[in-house]
Design a protein around this motif. Structure first.
Motif, short mmCIF file in Angstrom:
data_model
loop_
_atom_site.label_atom_id
_atom_site.label_comp_id
_atom_site.label_asym_id
_atom_site.label_seq_id
_atom_site.Cartn_x
_atom_site.Cartn_y
_atom_site.Cartn_z
N MET A 49 8.42 9.76 -5.83
CA MET A 49 7.84 8.52 -5.31
C MET A 49 8.51 8.14 -4.00
N GLN A 50 9.85 8.17 -3.96
CA GLN A 50 10.57 7.82 -2.73
C GLN A 50 10.29 8.82 -1.62
N LEU A 51 10.21 10.08 -1.97
CA LEU A 51 9.92 11.10 -0.96
C LEU A 51 8.53 10.89 -0.36
N THR A 52 7.57 10.51 -1.19
CA THR A 52 6.22 10.22 -0.70
C THR A 52 6.23 9.03 0.24
N ALA B 295 5.23 8.93 4.17
CA ALA B 295 4.19 8.00 4.63
C ALA B 295 4.66 7.15 5.80
N VAL B 296 5.90 6.66 5.75
CA VAL B 296 6.36 5.74 6.79
C VAL B 296 6.91 6.46 8.01
N ALA B 297 7.31 7.73 7.86
CA ALA B 297 7.96 8.42 8.97
C ALA B 297 7.04 9.40 9.68
N GLY B 298 5.79 9.52 9.21
CA GLY B 298 4.96 10.59 9.73
C GLY B 298 4.25 10.32 11.04
N PRO B 299 3.10 9.63 11.02
CA PRO B 299 2.21 9.69 12.17
C PRO B 299 2.52 8.74 13.31
N ALA B 300 3.26 7.66 13.08
CA ALA B 300 3.36 6.62 14.10
C ALA B 300 4.24 6.99 15.28
N ARG C 14 0.83 -1.21 0.00
CA ARG C 14 0.00 0.00 0.00
C ARG C 14 0.87 1.25 0.00
N THR C 15 1.91 1.26 0.81
CA THR C 15 2.79 2.42 0.88
C THR C 15 3.53 2.62 -0.44
N LEU C 16 3.99 1.53 -1.04
CA LEU C 16 4.68 1.63 -2.32
C LEU C 16 3.75 2.18 -3.40
N LEU C 17 2.52 1.68 -3.43
CA LEU C 17 1.56 2.16 -4.42
C LEU C 17 1.24 3.64 -4.22
N ASP C 18 1.19 4.08 -2.95
CA ASP C 18 0.97 5.50 -2.69
C ASP C 18 2.06 6.34 -3.35
N GLY C 19 3.31 5.88 -3.20
CA GLY C 19 4.41 6.61 -3.82
C GLY C 19 4.34 6.60 -5.33
N VAL C 20 3.98 5.44 -5.91
CA VAL C 20 3.89 5.34 -7.37
C VAL C 20 2.77 6.24 -7.90
#
Length: 758
Positions: free
Chosen positions: A183-186, A190-195, A137-143
């Motif tokens: 894509m990588q920045l997205t 996504a992975v470094a934000g809310p958790a 899901r995270t990869l697709l968000d970046g793509v």
């Protein structure tokens, strides 16, 4: 495992030197390019190779010092930097060989492989999803973001480029590099934000990706417009991005964070959910604006939009799958008990109502564990949860397919029996009680409570499922009253008794406010002289319909409903006022008041007692608080501290009904008591010359003397009993022989010596 464990080495001095050297290279290259010195292109290439190589070594070094999952993260970044350095070397060699801008398949393959490993590294970082679905899901968000920005970038970069000039693949497919960067920045966002709190390494890597995205975009723009020359100032952004990744290796990971701390992740912010979809609207507008005069869109935009639609469909498919899983999970939460796995109250109620609509025979068994609170208090709630799980499994096995068992909450369970009912409810109750009996070897553990079961069968008297549950509850309380570890079936007599009980509770709530309570006093005398030494205050209820009720008729209800606190406070104040009046003529006569165990758990007990004695003008030493052994057996430090505070005020503490509860020498050592009251059940047997009863009273008297405690023998009614307790050595007695509970006025007439031998 904590990432701050001793096995994780601190950044070394050599690593600091390497960072300074790499920074010096970038600074030198910046000055060289800005000044336009000769050989700027070679300086740019060599600087990028040097910094990328150092970053690869730094990432490989830090990977060896960290455990999983950071080891994979840094190892993949080391591979990424190695590919970047290798690609730059090939680029430089080919450029020196005569190609102005060597965009060969080999160079493109190396840079593309670096993008793949860099993306894999981001998906292995601390806060990245651990499941394959989450990573996809995270990869697709970046793509999605990358593909959506292709039309926008085309509009910005190639808007004023003639169609004939777009035949060069560089001028078109060069946009893929900025797309990969974004894509990588997205993915990183996504992975470094809310958790979790932002890791500084993530920040540096994010700035590195942003610098590379700017460099790739400007580079493609300059090349497309034919204004780029080797050694351009924009070339500085690539070694700068490598420098930032190398600097990220100097950032220690968050202390104690292994990426899976077992805590619930917070909900992501709205922008995180909308992130992959925000650029799509801009892409649609860009597609319209980027149309050629012929009405056709450029091939790259067409391919990008087709790919975007496919990726969006795949992403929505994943979202739909996650939603289905979430719905299933929420359904389990809503309809099952999370501790035992049994159906919960909601499920039980729904099935009961459905069974009643089918007009078949229906019965409900309501089960409440006896003594479960003591398990929690003694062994802790974790042990209590384990016990509940074990009990639930045993009862489920005992029922089999003959009934549906549910946990209603706490230590309360219910069984639904419907359809043809091949097994009578009473037989099921017997099987449940048998299942709860301790297994061999468990008797000494003291953690297997029994159960009380109430049975109610649906009949004409029931108008809804709530009536059936109410009757089962009535029968369950009757089972508890019968001695626990038993079952009872609800009968009209039990139902009528419960209605009467409910009415009595309602009346009791008004008793204090409406002045229906009264106090009688029973004298406690000196056995040798008959002189009244004290008087026990006993509450009565002058019920407007039932007459005067003794304590046994309403105090148990008061304790169950919590009304005992208000009643006890009223009794303490009234008893202190009464004692203050008789001490004018009998200064040595004290008063004793029974208080419930619930008071010992309340922080305002000390203030209540102090206020009662102060308002009445009664010396604290003239008040004795009587507590049963079951109230004192708690023995917690809080309870003991409250008793010590009472003793510090001068209040006397009596242990009532001694010998009938959990008598223990250990708690006599701890509780600051001043007297023991021998229970009437021992004294009453002295008439029959019961040698065991005589020995018990004698033992208690000696025990009290050893602990320097006064003794009061309760329930003395005959001359034989009086003679026996006097011969044993008891100094004080209480009972009908010396006076029944009476009014304050009558008590004051008794405050003169009487003949104790008659």
């Amino acid at each position: 495992m904590s990432l701050a464990a001793p096995g994780v080495a601190r950044p070394s001095i050599s690593g600091r030197v390497g960072l300074v050297a790499a920074a010096f290279v970038v600074l030198t290259e910046a000055l060289w390019l800005v000044a336009g010195l000769p050989g700027a292109a070679l300086a740019s290439d060599l600087g990028a190779i040097a910094v990328a190589s150092w970053a690869a070594v730094a990432c490989a070094g830090v990977a060896r010092r960290h455990p999983e999952p950071l080891q994979r993260f840094w190892a993949l970044l080391a591979v990424t930097m190695t590919l970047a350095a290798t690609g730059r070397i090939v680029w430089t060699v080919e450029r020196l060989a005569g190609q102005d801008l060597p965009h060969t398949a080999l160079v493109g393959g190396l840079f593309t492989a670096g993008i793949v490993t860099g993306t894999a590294a981001l998906l292995c970082s601390l806060a990245a999803p651990r499941s394959l679905v989450g990573q996809a899901r995270t990869l697709l968000d970046g793509v999605i973001v990358g593909l959506a920005l292709i039309p926008i970038a085309w509009l910005v970069v190639f808007r004023d480029i003639a169609a004939a000039d777009l035949a060069d693949p560089l001028r078109t497919f060069g946009l893929l590099y900025p797309m990969f960067d974004l894509m990588q920045l997205t993915i990183l966002v996504a992975v470094a934000g809310p958790a979790r709190p932002m890791w500084r390494a993530h920040t540096l890597i994010g700035v590195s990706l942003a610098a590379r995205a700017i460099a790739d975009t400007v580079y493609v723009y300059l090349v497309a417009h034919g204004t780029h020359t080797p050694g351009h100032v924009i070339d500085l952004c690539w070694p700068l991005s490598y420098l930032l990744i190398g600097a990220a290796t100097r950032c220690p990971p968050p202390a104690g964070d292994d990426g899976d701390d077992g805590t619930e992740s917070p909900l992501p912010p709205w922008w995180r959910v909308a992130l992959p979809y925000l650029p799509v609207g801009g892409a649609i507008v860009a597609v319209v604006l980027a149309r050629r005069p012929t009405g056709q869109s450029p091939h790259l935009i067409f391919v990008a939009m087709m790919a975007l639609l496919g990726v969006l469909a795949l992403r929505q498919g994943l979202a739909a799958n996650e939603n289905l899983r979430l719905v299933a999970w929420l359904r389990r939460l809503a309809y099952s008990d999370q501790l035992t796995g049994l159906p919960n109250r909601l499920t039980f109620t729904r099935r009961l109502r459905r069974a009643l609509r089918h007009d078949g025979p229906v019965a409900v068994l309501l089960l409440d564990l006896d003594g479960f609170k003591q398990v929690n208090d003694r062994f802790g709630h974790a042990a209590g949860d384990r016990l509940l799980t074990t009990i639930a499994d045993r009862m489920r096995d005992a029922l089999g397919a003959d009934g549906m068992i549910a946990r209603l909450g706490g230590d309360e369970f219910a069984v639904l029996v419907d359809r043809d009912r091949p097994v009578p409810p009473e037989r099921l109750a017997e099987r449940l009680l048998a299942a709860l009996e301790p297994l061999p070897g468990e008797e000494d553990l003291g953690v297997h409570p029994s159960a009380s079961i109430g049975i109610a069968e649906y009949g004409p008297q029931h108008t809804s499922h709530t009536d059936l549950l109410r009757d089962a509850d009535i029968a369950m309380y009757a089972a508890k009253a019968a001695g626990k570890s038993a079952y009872r079936t609800c009968t009209p007599q039990l139902r009528e008794s419960a209605v009467t009980r409910a009415e009595l509770i309602a009346d009791l709530r008004r008793a204090v406010d409406e002045g229906q309570l009264l106090i009688e006093f029973q004298p406690i005398v000196d056995l040798a002289t008959g002189t009244v030494r004290s008087a026990e205050a006993l509450v009565r209820w002058r019920h407007p319909r039932l007459g005067v009720l003794p304590p046994a008729k309403f105090l148990p209800l008061a304790e169950e409903t919590g009304l005992i606190l208000a009643i006890d406070r009223w009794v303490i104040h009234q008893a202190c006022r009464a004692a203050a009046t008789w001490r004018e003529e009998a200064p040595e006569v004290t008063v004793a008041v029974n208080i419930a165990a619930a008071h010992l758990r309340r922080p305002d007990l000390i203030a209540t007692v102090a206020a009662a004695t102060s308002d009445a003008g009664l010396p604290p030493r003239a008040l004795t608080l009587e507590l049963t052994e079951s109230a004192l057996i708690d023995g917690s430090e809080t309870v003991l501290e409250r008793l010590r505070q009472l003793r510090d005020l001068g209040i006397r503490i009596a242990i009532d009904d001694f010998g009938t509860g959990y008598s223990s020498l250990s708690y006599l050592h701890r509780i600051p008591a001043t007297e023991l009251k021998i229970d009437r059940s021992f004294v009453s047997r002295l008439d029959a010359e019961d040698t065991r009863a005589y020995a018990t009273v004698e033992m208690v008297n000696r025990l009290a003397d050893a602990f320097d405690l006064a003794v009061v023998a309760e329930g003395i009614e005959t001359g034989t009993q009086h003679a026996a307790v006097t011969a044993i050595g008891c100094l004080h007695g209480q009972g009908f022989r010396y006076g029944r509970p009476t009014t304050l006025a009558e008590l004051r007439t008794m405050l003169t010596p009487v003949d104790a031998t008659r």
